[in-house]
Design an enzyme around this catalytic site. Structure first.
Site, short mmCIF file in Angstrom:
data_model
loop_
_atom_site.label_atom_id
_atom_site.label_comp_id
_atom_site.label_asym_id
_atom_site.label_seq_id
_atom_site.Cartn_x
_atom_site.Cartn_y
_atom_site.Cartn_z
N GLY A 81 -0.81 24.37 58.98
CA GLY A 81 -0.93 23.94 60.38
C GLY A 81 -2.33 24.14 60.92
O GLY A 81 -2.85 23.32 61.68
N GLY A 133 5.45 23.20 58.64
CA GLY A 133 5.20 23.93 57.39
C GLY A 133 4.57 25.27 57.68
O GLY A 133 4.74 25.84 58.77
N SER A 134 3.79 25.76 56.72
CA SER A 134 3.20 27.09 56.85
C SER A 134 2.09 27.10 57.91
O SER A 134 1.50 26.07 58.22
CB SER A 134 2.62 27.51 55.50
OG SER A 134 1.64 26.55 55.11
N GLU A 169 4.77 22.76 64.08
CA GLU A 169 5.99 23.58 63.94
C GLU A 169 5.79 24.43 62.69
O GLU A 169 6.07 23.98 61.58
CB GLU A 169 7.23 22.68 63.78
CG GLU A 169 7.49 21.76 64.95
CD GLU A 169 8.15 22.47 66.14
OE1 GLU A 169 8.53 23.65 66.01
OE2 GLU A 169 8.27 21.81 67.19
#
Ligand code: NAD
Length: 504
Positions: free
Chosen positions: A241, A236-237, A258
């Site tokens: 993260g 995600g963003s 990721e």
């Protein structure tokens, strides 16, 4: 609404029963026309903790099954995906708004990772290592790790889970999945297909081996904070993260991240411009600019810039923006109103920084009144300006001219993200320089193909604020296992390493 009418059929074909999740205020809304596909109930905190507990119990059983046998379950799941590819691909389109070809492609990616994982189930190799002591053998053994927590984003609502889950299952882990609150239906459908495969597999697949938690950020946080989850794989963003990494670090759990990308392409003087143009358009407007690997920054050598720009402008003027269920559409809707506003804000900033913007305005699509459609934008920038350092999750392609390859590589590397990158050149020196130690600093560095579109087999992921994780191919499986180093003494003496004498 067309989408609301279509959803019942698709869920029926997939054998999805929504009763366990029905009756709440978490709406799955189709970006195609804004139609509410289902109103779901989020899991309570107690339900979440119970599911994690059941997954942990499942792990204790599953870890003892030989890996090739675990691979058989993934093979059966791959068969379910093959049988239901059309319906699941259509559901992905209904819930995310990506064009049908891309919805189907996402399911194909799931099938491909299952095939990869089945082969891997017979290849979880450890090393043997030369011991300095006579009559001793050293080796590495890889063991199952525990419950793998998976948090996924809206834009690849099913492929990302399968990248993690297919490997985790063959590695002997159980999986608890918290999908995006924007795409719960695709997750429920995948869980239903998995349960079908598990039923065919028989009693060796313990209940709770794959669990699904429906909810938003709080549900994700509960998963991240649970001590029974030794690995959290989060997609995600960068904002999300960072929060996940900090919470995992607090309890010394592993995180596999990721996160956002801000991907560039360099078009060099010797580039095949015809090839480059096709790659640019697919990478920049595919999935309406909502891929982590979307091409966002284009650096074109001064000598070919006019020619390339003329080609791009011509194509952008006639790009088919429309209903993603219809054949011929190449650009579907943005996920929601907030994405539309973020795009307009970025274009405003680009203009303020000296950019010349082409396109980017709202597009009206017949029968899709509640959707947010835009004409993809080209923004000619005087250089790499501040707006280009951010990932705006929308189809904006910033273009800047460069004079030297060193300058273009420096621009490529100057942003906080480090996911994907590419160069178009037929000069082998430039290609090698781009992929060298002083070249692109991204996890993915391509030559003569665009930055977007992962292929199963290679490790996928990026550096810096993209999070450093690697998933899917190569040796990414090691993240889902724990490594034991074993030293075996088959002699009748007890020599110590480093020649240490310790007589008693
Ligand atoms: P998002 O960060 O808003 O949400 C992603 C997931 O995280 C959702 O399931 C959400 O509920 C959960 N979440 C949010 N805050 C959390 C928290 N504090 N703790 C735990 N969970 C939390 O992202 P999005 O808008 O769904 O997706 C778009 C972003 O994802 C883009 O930045 C894109 O680049 C990135 N992305 C990256 C990859 C990759 O492989 N690098 C792949 C797909 C998407």
């Amino acid at each position: 609404m067309e989408t609301v009418k279509a959803i019942g059929d698709v869920l029926g074909q997939l054998g999805v029963d929504l009763r366990a999740h029905a009756g709440g205020d978490l709406n799955s809304r189709s970006p195609i026309d804004g139609g509410i596909l289902a109103s779901l109930r989020a899991d309570t905190a107690q339900e979440t903790t119970d599911k994690i507990g059941q997954a942990h119990a499942a792990f204790l059983q599953w870890r003892n099954l030989p890996a090739p046998r675990r691979g058989e379950l993934v093979r059966l799941f791959g068969e379910e995906l093959r049988m239901h590819k059309e319906a699941l691909g259509r559901l992905v389109t209904l819930e995310t708004g990506k064009i049908l070809q891309e919805g189907l492609g996402e399911v194909q990616e799931m099938i491909d990772i299952c095939d990869f994982a089945v082969g891997l189930s017979r290849q979880l190799y450890g090393l043997t290592i030369a011991s300095e002591r006579p009559g001793h053998r050293m080796m590495e053994t890889w063991h199952p790790l525990g419950v793998t927590g998976v948090i996924s984003a809206f834009n690849f609502p099913v492929a990302v889970w399968s990248w993690n889950a297919a490997l985790a299952f063959v590695c002997g882990d159980s999986v608890v999945w918290k999908p995006s609150e924007k795409t719960p239906l695709t997750a429920i459908a995948v869980q239903a297909l998995f349960e079908r495969a598990a039923a065919r597999f028989g009693n060796d697949a313990p209940p709770g081996l794959s669990a699904l938690i429906i909810g938003g950020r709080e549900a994700g946080e509960a998963l991240v904070d649970d001590r029974r989850v030794p690995l959290v794989s989060a997609t995600g963003s960068t904002r999300m993260g960072r929060a996940v990494a900090e919470r995992c670090a607090r309890r010394m759990a592993r995180s596999l991240l990721e996160l956002g990308g801000n991907n560039a392409m360099i078009v060099a003087p010797s580039a095949d411009l015809e090839l480059a143009t096709r790659a640019i358009v697919f990478s920049a407007v595919g999935t309406a600019g909502q891929r982590c690997t979307t091409l966002r920054r284009l650096f074109v050598h001064d000598s070919v810039a006019d020619s390339l720009l003329a080609r791009l402008k011509k194509i952008y003027e006639t790009l088919p923006v429309g209903n993603p269920l219809e054949q011929g559409t190449l650009v579907g809707p943005l996920i929601d109103e907030a994405a539309y506003s973020a795009m307009q804000d970025a274009l405003e900033q680009a203009r303020a920084e000296g950019g010349r913007v082409h396109g980017g305005s709202r597009a009206q699509v017949a029968g899709c009144k509640g959707g947010h459609y835009v004409a993809p934008a080209l923004a000619e920038m005087p250089e790499q300006t501040a707006v280009m350092h951010h990932e705006t999750f929308a189809p904006i392609l910033y273009i800047a001219r460069y004079q030297s390859l060193e300058q273009a590589i420096a621009w490529n590397n100057a942003v906080p993200q480090g996911l994907s990158s590419s160069i178009f050149t037929t000069d082998i020196r430039e290609a090698e320089m781009f992929m060298s130690a002083s070249g692109s600093d991204c996890g993915i560095a391509n030559v003569n193909i665009g930055p977007s579109g992962a292929e199963i087999g290679g490790a996928f992921g990026g550096e810096k604020e993209t999070g450093g994780g690697r998933e899917s191919g190569s040796d990414a499986w090691k993240a889902y296992m724990r490594r034991a180093t074993n030293t075996v003494n088959y002699s009748q003496a007890l020599p110590l390493a480093q020649g240490i004498s310790f007589e008693i």
